[in-house]
Scaffold this motif. Structure first.
Motif, PDB file in Angstrom:
ATOM      1  N   ALA A  33       0.831  -1.206   0.000  1.00 51.31           N
ATOM      2  CA  ALA A  33       0.000   0.000   0.000  1.00 51.31           C
ATOM      3  C   ALA A  33       0.869   1.261   0.000  1.00 51.31           C
ATOM      4  O   ALA A  33       0.508   2.271  -0.600  1.00 51.31           O
ATOM      5  N   PHE A  34       2.026   1.207   0.652  1.00 46.09           N
ATOM      6  CA  PHE A  34       2.951   2.345   0.705  1.00 46.09           C
ATOM      7  C   PHE A  34       3.929   2.333  -0.467  1.00 46.09           C
ATOM      8  O   PHE A  34       4.423   3.394  -0.866  1.00 46.09           O
ATOM      9  N   TRP A  61      -5.833 -10.190   2.932  1.00 49.91           N
ATOM     10  CA  TRP A  61      -6.900  -9.195   3.074  1.00 49.91           C
ATOM     11  C   TRP A  61      -6.613  -8.253   4.239  1.00 49.91           C
ATOM     12  O   TRP A  61      -6.707  -7.028   4.092  1.00 49.91           O
ATOM     13  N   ALA A  62      -6.236  -8.813   5.390  1.00 51.95           N
ATOM     14  CA  ALA A  62      -5.963  -7.986   6.572  1.00 51.95           C
ATOM     15  C   ALA A  62      -4.801  -7.030   6.317  1.00 51.95           C
ATOM     16  O   ALA A  62      -4.870  -5.834   6.646  1.00 51.95           O
ATOM     17  N   GLY A  63      -3.725  -7.537   5.716  1.00 52.08           N
ATOM     18  CA  GLY A  63      -2.560  -6.693   5.453  1.00 52.08           C
ATOM     19  C   GLY A  63      -2.850  -5.605   4.443  1.00 52.08           C
ATOM     20  O   GLY A  63      -2.442  -4.448   4.633  1.00 52.08           O
ATOM     21  N   SER A  64      -3.572  -5.945   3.380  1.00 55.42           N
ATOM     22  CA  SER A  64      -3.859  -4.963   2.329  1.00 55.42           C
ATOM     23  C   SER A  64      -4.815  -3.883   2.813  1.00 55.42           C
ATOM     24  O   SER A  64      -4.614  -2.695   2.543  1.00 55.42           O
ATOM     25  N   VAL A  65      -5.863  -4.285   3.551  1.00 55.43           N
ATOM     26  CA  VAL A  65      -6.817  -3.304   4.080  1.00 55.43           C
ATOM     27  C   VAL A  65      -6.127  -2.391   5.095  1.00 55.43           C
ATOM     28  O   VAL A  65      -6.294  -1.162   5.056  1.00 55.43           O
ATOM     29  N   ALA A  66      -5.344  -2.978   5.993  1.00 54.01           N
ATOM     30  CA  ALA A  66      -4.643  -2.182   7.006  1.00 54.01           C
ATOM     31  C   ALA A  66      -3.679  -1.192   6.357  1.00 54.01           C
ATOM     32  O   ALA A  66      -3.610  -0.016   6.750  1.00 54.01           O
ATOM     33  N   GLY A  67      -2.933  -1.655   5.356  1.00 57.92           N
ATOM     34  CA  GLY A  67      -1.979  -0.768   4.681  1.00 57.92           C
ATOM     35  C   GLY A  67      -2.665   0.355   3.936  1.00 57.92           C
ATOM     36  O   GLY A  67      -2.256   1.522   4.033  1.00 57.92           O
ATOM     37  N   SER A  68      -3.715   0.032   3.186  1.00 50.87           N
ATOM     38  CA  SER A  68      -4.428   1.050   2.414  1.00 50.87           C
ATOM     39  C   SER A  68      -5.092   2.074   3.328  1.00 50.87           C
ATOM     40  O   SER A  68      -5.074   3.277   3.052  1.00 50.87           O
ATOM     41  N   TYR A  69      -5.653   1.592   4.425  1.00 49.25           N
ATOM     42  CA  TYR A  69      -6.313   2.526   5.363  1.00 49.25           C
ATOM     43  C   TYR A  69      -5.275   3.394   6.071  1.00 49.25           C
ATOM     44  O   TYR A  69      -5.533   4.572   6.348  1.00 49.25           O
ATOM     45  N   ALA A  70      -4.101   2.833   6.347  1.00 51.10           N
ATOM     46  CA  ALA A  70      -3.020   3.621   6.951  1.00 51.10           C
ATOM     47  C   ALA A  70      -2.582   4.741   6.006  1.00 51.10           C
ATOM     48  O   ALA A  70      -2.364   5.884   6.437  1.00 51.10           O
ATOM     49  N   VAL A  71      -2.463   4.428   4.701  1.00 51.75           N
ATOM     50  CA  VAL A  71      -2.120   5.462   3.718  1.00 51.75           C
ATOM     51  C   VAL A  71      -3.201   6.529   3.696  1.00 51.75           C
ATOM     52  O   VAL A  71      -2.912   7.736   3.682  1.00 51.75           O
ATOM     53  N   LEU A  73      -5.205   7.429   6.122  1.00 48.87           N
ATOM     54  CA  LEU A  73      -5.129   8.245   7.340  1.00 48.87           C
ATOM     55  C   LEU A  73      -3.945   9.214   7.299  1.00 48.87           C
ATOM     56  O   LEU A  73      -4.059  10.363   7.746  1.00 48.87           O
ATOM     57  N   VAL A  74      -2.811   8.748   6.763  1.00 44.34           N
ATOM     58  CA  VAL A  74      -1.638   9.618   6.649  1.00 44.34           C
ATOM     59  C   VAL A  74      -1.936  10.790   5.708  1.00 44.34           C
ATOM     60  O   VAL A  74      -1.624  11.952   6.017  1.00 44.34           O
ATOM     61  N   ILE A  75      -2.539  10.482   4.555  1.00 45.07           N
ATOM     62  CA  ILE A  75      -2.884  11.539   3.598  1.00 45.07           C
ATOM     63  C   ILE A  75      -3.943  12.462   4.183  1.00 45.07           C
ATOM     64  O   ILE A  75      -3.884  13.689   4.002  1.00 45.07           O
ATOM     65  N   ARG A  76      -4.918  11.909   4.907  1.00 37.71           N
ATOM     66  CA  ARG A  76      -5.953  12.730   5.527  1.00 37.71           C
ATOM     67  C   ARG A  76      -5.354  13.736   6.509  1.00 37.71           C
ATOM     68  O   ARG A  76      -5.807  14.887   6.594  1.00 37.71           O
ATOM     69  N   LYS A  77      -4.320  13.304   7.248  1.00 35.22           N
ATOM     70  CA  LYS A  77      -3.728  14.176   8.262  1.00 35.22           C
ATOM     71  C   LYS A  77      -2.681  15.123   7.700  1.00 35.22           C
ATOM     72  O   LYS A  77      -2.614  16.294   8.080  1.00 35.22           O
ATOM     73  N   ASN A 123      -6.342   5.601  -2.688  1.00 33.50           N
ATOM     74  CA  ASN A 123      -6.111   5.939  -1.279  1.00 33.50           C
ATOM     75  C   ASN A 123      -5.815   7.427  -1.097  1.00 33.50           C
ATOM     76  O   ASN A 123      -6.301   8.060  -0.157  1.00 33.50           O
ATOM     77  N   ILE A 124      -5.009   7.976  -2.000  1.00 31.03           N
ATOM     78  CA  ILE A 124      -4.639   9.391  -1.915  1.00 31.03           C
ATOM     79  C   ILE A 124      -5.853  10.292  -2.144  1.00 31.03           C
ATOM     80  O   ILE A 124      -6.106  11.225  -1.385  1.00 31.03           O
ATOM     81  N   VAL A 125      -6.608   9.980  -3.193  1.00 30.57           N
ATOM     82  CA  VAL A 125      -7.780  10.794  -3.513  1.00 30.57           C
ATOM     83  C   VAL A 125      -8.799  10.742  -2.379  1.00 30.57           C
ATOM     84  O   VAL A 125      -9.358  11.772  -1.982  1.00 30.57           O
ATOM     85  N   ALA A 126      -9.049   9.551  -1.844  1.00 33.66           N
ATOM     86  CA  ALA A 126      -9.997   9.422  -0.735  1.00 33.66           C
ATOM     87  C   ALA A 126      -9.521  10.200   0.487  1.00 33.66           C
ATOM     88  O   ALA A 126     -10.321  10.840   1.184  1.00 33.66           O
TER      89      ALA A 126
END
Length: 213
Positions: A33-34, A61-71, A73-77, A123-126
């Protein structure tokens, strides 16, 4: 030269991968994801080969969802910080952000469902849009559930792909379909983004014209 595609070599690689433990199976999809140049499909196939269809699918699934959501959150902040200004100023990114804010869950869900669409861009756009955190989490969770299960199911018996050419041909055909359908959806969404952006620009020009009269 060793035969890299022999069943013996494949069995040894699978055992070595399994010996690294399940956290390694989660870590690789998380890192993808990163670092989107990493091959997510290969990691999924490696997981289901080493841990079986069910656990390999869960780890991927767990790793991909966690990584994408982490990206996300980082972009959101930090996405609007000066250091990342080159991302937010990109014309395509700006158009996609506005379109996602108008259309919401559906388009992103479709993109996430296919393994060859640009998940990093999604992920970035979201993250830069005003989409709620919970909404995007469920978009990722459900979209990647479908995508990763399909890839896991296709790659679950990699030994058969080596020993059975017909099955290998069917799998290659299915992967090609996924690629073409995903790219067609991506292209269609891009056209809608451009059309919507032109419509908004025309509305603004018309309003300015009316205000000057």
């Amino acid at each position: 030269m060793p035969d890299w595609f022999s069943l013996e070599t494949l069995t040894n690689l699978t055992q070595e991968y399994r010996a690294l433990g399940p956290l390694f199976g989660i870590l690789l999809p998380f890192l993808e994801a990163f670092l989107p140049f990493l091959p997510l499909v290969v990691f999924i196939v490696a997981n289901v080969t080493a841990y079986g269809l069910f656990f390999g699918f869960i780890l991927s699934w767990a790793g991909s969802v966690a990584g994408s959501y982490a990206v996300f959150l980082v972009i959101r902040k930090y996405g609007r910080a000066r250091a990342l200004g080159f991302v937010t100023r990109h014309v395509k990114i700006q158009k996609l952000i506005k379109w996602v804010e108008r259309n919401g869950f559906g388009p992103l869900f479709l993109l996430v469902c296919f393994p060859f669409t640009p998940s990093a861009l999604v992920n970035i756009v979201a993250g830069l849009s005003d989409m709620k955190k919970n909404t995007y989490f469920w978009t990722l969770a459900l979209g990647k559930l479908i995508m990763i299960f399909v890839v896991s199911f296709i790659g679950a018996d990699i030994k058969a792909l080596i020993t059975q050419p017909i099955k290998a041909g069917i799998v290659i055909f299915l992967i090609a379909i996924l690629w073409f359908v995903g790219k067609a959806i991506e292209k269609r969404i891009n056209k809608k983004v451009e059309a919507d952006f032109r419509s908004i620009s025309n509305e603004r020009r018309n309003k300015k014209g009316e205000s000057l009269e």
